[in-house]
Design an enzyme around this catalytic site. Sequence first.
Site, short mmCIF file in Angstrom:
data_model
loop_
_atom_site.label_atom_id
_atom_site.label_comp_id
_atom_site.label_asym_id
_atom_site.label_seq_id
_atom_site.Cartn_x
_atom_site.Cartn_y
_atom_site.Cartn_z
N GLY A 1 4.12 6.42 -37.31
CA GLY A 1 5.29 5.55 -37.33
C GLY A 1 6.13 5.59 -36.06
O GLY A 1 7.17 4.95 -35.98
N ASP B 1 -6.38 8.18 -34.70
CA ASP B 1 -5.28 9.12 -34.95
C ASP B 1 -4.80 9.74 -33.63
O ASP B 1 -5.58 10.42 -32.95
CB ASP B 1 -5.82 10.19 -35.92
CG ASP B 1 -4.74 11.03 -36.54
OD1 ASP B 1 -3.57 10.87 -36.15
OD2 ASP B 1 -5.07 11.85 -37.41
N GLU C 1 -0.26 6.84 -35.83
CA GLU C 1 0.60 7.58 -34.90
C GLU C 1 1.92 7.90 -35.59
O GLU C 1 2.93 8.08 -34.95
CB GLU C 1 0.74 6.87 -33.55
CG GLU C 1 1.02 5.38 -33.61
CD GLU C 1 2.49 5.07 -33.79
OE1 GLU C 1 2.95 5.14 -34.95
OE2 GLU C 1 3.18 4.76 -32.80
N ASP D 1 2.19 12.94 -42.83
CA ASP D 1 1.19 13.12 -43.90
C ASP D 1 1.84 13.32 -45.27
O ASP D 1 2.82 14.04 -45.41
CB ASP D 1 0.31 14.34 -43.58
CG ASP D 1 -0.60 14.09 -42.39
OD1 ASP D 1 -0.38 13.10 -41.66
OD2 ASP D 1 -1.52 14.90 -42.19
#
Length: 737
Positions: free
Chosen positions: A532, A489, A530, A553
């Site tokens: 998109g 992430d 990331e 999210d």
Amino acid sequence: MRYLIFIFLLYSSSLSAQQVQFKTAAFKTGDDPKWADQNFDDKDWGTIKTNAYWENQGYDKYDGFAWYRIHFIIPSSLKEQAVLKENIEIFLGSIDDADITFLNGVEIGRTGRMPENPDGYKSGGRLNERHYIIKADLPSLHWDRDNVIAIRVYDNGGNGGMYLENEGIRFWDPVNYIKMEAYNAPFMIGEKTVSKKVSFQNQYSQILKGTLVTTIKTDDKVIRSFQQNVELNHGETFVNVEDMPRIDAATVSFVFTESLQNAILQSVQEIPYILTPKEKNTPQINNASLVGTKPNVPFLLKIAVTGERPISFSAKQLPKGLKLDAVTGIITGQVELEGEYSFTISAKNIAGKDEKKISLLIGNDKVLLTPPMGWNSWNCWGLAVSDERVKASSNAMINSGLINHGWSYMNIDDGWESEKRAADGNIEANNKFPDMKLLGDYLHSRGLKFGIYSSPGTTTCGGFLGSYQHEEQDVKTYAAWGVDYLKYDLCSYRKLYQTPPGIPQLQAPYLVMNEALKRSGRNIVYSLCEYGMGEVWKWGNQVGGNVWRTTGDITDNWNSLKTIGFSQEIPSSYNSNHYGFGDPDMLIVGYVGWGDHLHITKLSASEQYTHISLWSLLSAPLMLGCDLSKMDAFTYNLLSNDEVLAIDQDALGKGPKKYEIEKDLQIWVKDLADGNKAIGIFNLSESSVKKTINLKEIGMNEQYKIRDLWRQKNLAAGNKFETVIPVHGVLLLKITK
Ligand code: GLA
């Protein structure tokens, strides 16, 4: 046909007329306890709006401590006008990430994880609204003269600071003292009836009264409506459990009217309907027909089979190096040579037998060939994930029977990492995870796979340790623990960009980790996160990714689901079994909550059918984000439809094409490995739709066999059919020539 549907209207939490509104604050980065004092002179501080991140107001990329000081006068007329004069609410919107708030030097509330309080995640974090309640007679509150609210904020990365509208102060109205819980419990589904529990608790010091009207409706026809008088003493809870007839596509509304002001609290919910037929006693094997792995690394595949136990397993033509446990149905071992293999597995019980041929492709680029199915801790536990909670959900994955439908990954998201690296630089788990290796063994011995989470930055999004400059070392640790999946992430890595990143800058940290993963000695699925950026679907595979997040999210409401899900046509058009899969984020069904307190999803039943159907058509990863140990009948039924899941697990792994046949009526068409098509007809409108669908409208001119996948029933053959699709619902079909 029109429904009044799915809106959960709590008495407005934004501020009513009696209020003091906040718009700006004095602001300074840094940290000093003196800044809490009422009398501290903040004249030389900057000014900041309280409804937008500080990044957008001249403090780009600033992470760490900062203080807001809000000066205000609260007139005593406000108290005079208030119906009840007990509680005052100070609403500070949401704050990214953590805060401690003082009124004239006295602490009145705190939320989130400060560096000195690593356990602070238990109280929430950046997603939580701050509603701090004080008593109106609090001595530190000054009427008709200057007050100062000082907010000490800590941002552990990414955006920071206060960011919602309508911050301010108000007296609580009577209805605010009544806590209505409509999402604490799922609908309980019986043979002929459905029950739903709703509770009301009085938090005022005196008695409060009201009426509760419950109404069950289909379309515009009221089936039943009745009223109850409710009187509640301080602290008392009224629990209402409705036993309702089981009717498809009906709604139930609970409307509570408080008597002093006639203000209402209400919840309107769709009554869930069950579509997936009962599982059969005879064995049915539900694994994807295509499986991949690297050569010479440990392999694990649990035969996913429904049917009456005991079941015994056998396999024909298993490639050299693999063996099957006939009792558990778990295949383990490792295959040395790259190549294309196929073998047949069979499962037998007292009622019958099933067989399935599996193609096994072995190669360094064959880590994952169909979208991963499993569980991830984030949407339920957030940073409050623990070994115990992972085990509870793992046990439930097995005991509920979900494992028999192909769900297999158990992935720990953020919140497992220790505060500091060990002396040798190794990453360790924090005290919520006593032994990661043991946890990995525990999962593997049950046929489950083990996933973990990190960031290429120095810290993760939750402020825990990231892998920056420790990539190789961290992968060694993961491999020693038996990790099968890594979600990586971006989070604080963004701070390292000097200018807005181009594609090479976005790719760089993912390439570094990929090199380490190649040498891991394990088949680790690599999941890029990331959000998109840089159209990651165009290059996710080139940096070694198997799965890549295409969006920000998700949360459990229709707007979030619709915005994310229905915008995936282009990202998913890159999907395929040899390239990888776009990830529109994890599932939001069952008990979710992003922390210690969970609630049953706020999506209606129809919206949940849409969610699973759309993700399956997209060939998206299916990662449950709920507490599996609290599995209700509806959620299990939703997640155990093998004909639907087979669309997600189809061996081509393609994304669908979208046709908008009218406003808010979309048809998504996916090509399947057997040459046929899966189509989803989605009703995005606020009314149910009754319509004749003509497949010619989407260029399908022949006569077809048409199967309703949720109901597992054939419709009349042809190319035209009439259907009714509920609000936000779906009809999912397989069309065979
Ligand atoms: C980001 C990701 C989420 C989750 C959290 C953890 O927000 O997008 O999926 O992993 O970080 O902190």
